[in-house]
Write a protein that holds these residues in place. Sequence first.
Motif, mmCIF file in Angstrom:
data_model
loop_
_atom_site.group_PDB
_atom_site.id
_atom_site.type_symbol
_atom_site.label_atom_id
_atom_site.label_comp_id
_atom_site.label_asym_id
_atom_site.label_seq_id
_atom_site.Cartn_x
_atom_site.Cartn_y
_atom_site.Cartn_z
ATOM 1 N N GLU A 1 110.614 93.183 42.934
ATOM 2 C CA GLU A 1 110.924 93.005 44.355
ATOM 3 C C GLU A 1 109.743 92.408 45.113
ATOM 4 O O GLU A 1 109.924 91.639 46.066
ATOM 5 N N THR A 2 108.515 92.749 44.707
ATOM 6 C CA THR A 2 107.332 92.165 45.327
ATOM 7 C C THR A 2 107.261 90.672 45.045
ATOM 8 O O THR A 2 106.947 89.867 45.939
ATOM 9 N N LEU A 3 107.574 90.267 43.817
ATOM 10 C CA LEU A 3 107.626 88.840 43.483
ATOM 11 C C LEU A 3 108.652 88.118 44.350
ATOM 12 O O LEU A 3 108.403 87.001 44.839
ATOM 13 N N LEU A 4 109.803 88.753 44.552
ATOM 14 C CA LEU A 4 110.836 88.141 45.403
ATOM 15 C C LEU A 4 110.317 87.965 46.824
ATOM 16 O O LEU A 4 110.501 86.901 47.433
ATOM 17 N N SER A 5 109.663 88.986 47.366
ATOM 18 C CA SER A 5 109.129 88.897 48.734
ATOM 19 C C SER A 5 108.117 87.766 48.845
ATOM 20 O O SER A 5 108.111 87.007 49.834
ATOM 21 N N ILE A 6 107.258 87.631 47.842
ATOM 22 C CA ILE A 6 106.254 86.559 47.854
ATOM 23 C C ILE A 6 106.927 85.190 47.839
ATOM 24 O O ILE A 6 106.531 84.275 48.575
ATOM 25 N N HIS A 7 107.962 85.042 47.017
ATOM 26 C CA HIS A 7 108.649 83.752 46.945
ATOM 27 C C HIS A 7 109.405 83.444 48.245
ATOM 28 O O HIS A 7 109.488 82.280 48.661
ATOM 29 N N ILE A 8 109.951 84.460 48.889
ATOM 30 C CA ILE A 8 110.610 84.231 50.186
ATOM 31 C C ILE A 8 109.595 83.784 51.223
ATOM 32 O O ILE A 8 109.829 82.830 51.988
ATOM 33 N N ILE A 9 108.437 84.459 51.271
ATOM 34 C CA ILE A 9 107.382 84.079 52.221
ATOM 35 C C ILE A 9 106.941 82.642 51.971
ATOM 36 O O ILE A 9 106.785 81.841 52.903
#
Length: 259
Positions: free
Chosen positions: A240-248
């Motif tokens: 989920e942290t990887l997803l947040s980074i990619h969204i940012i």
Amino acid sequence: MNIDTITPLILTYNETPNIERTLAKLPWAQEIIVIDSFSEDSTLEILKSHPKIKIFQRKFDTHAQQWNYGLEQVKSEWVLSLDADYVLTNELIETFSSLHILAIDGYFIPYKYCVFGKPLHGTILPDRLALFRKARATYIDDGHTQLLELQGRSTRLDAYIHHDDRKPLSRWLWAQDRYMVIEAKKLLQTPDRELSWGDRIRKRKIFAPVIILIYCLILKGGILDGWQGWYYAFQRTLAETLLSIHIIEAEYLRKSADS
């Protein structure tokens, strides 16, 4: 249901740590179809040692395209779709022979996630429509994964499949990074009104990793599973942290392009 009318369909790519355990639960199958994305390890050698397996190689583009290509190769009425790290339980195999199929076209099967072979109390994996009539089914892409569109009635089985991935952490991170690029694109391109409440939270970036940690440990009982439960919770939090980074990152690049 006559179990002879079921063909297991498996997708593979460098699955040496997993595929033998998956195949060990399929001796009942008359034929097994494997769609391989040009594996570079010993996956093909393992597959070729099993005479019931028919191997087709296709360059991977999307999960839905790969699965639909696999469906084209199946000749039986029923398909059992499996990832290469899925292990059937004995209870599930026994269930197949007792199914009454006159009015049913597909079956959802629940999953138990395993960490180094230990089934966990609970995970975030949803039930999967894994056993279905070939003629009534088509796969469509859904973010980094796929959905099966079934024309007809479906129901849920009680017996489980074990999701037991033994590939190294480096391979898991590689796959998750690729998946989350696609997932971020899906979330950003989809209006909030069309997203589930869970995806709306994920789209907000900040809260999702914290929520998923609490969800896995407390609500799903991971804290009762010892270090394996913590391992799974940390693994999902990292995803989920990887997803947040990619969204940012995607939002920043989009704003830069517009300015």
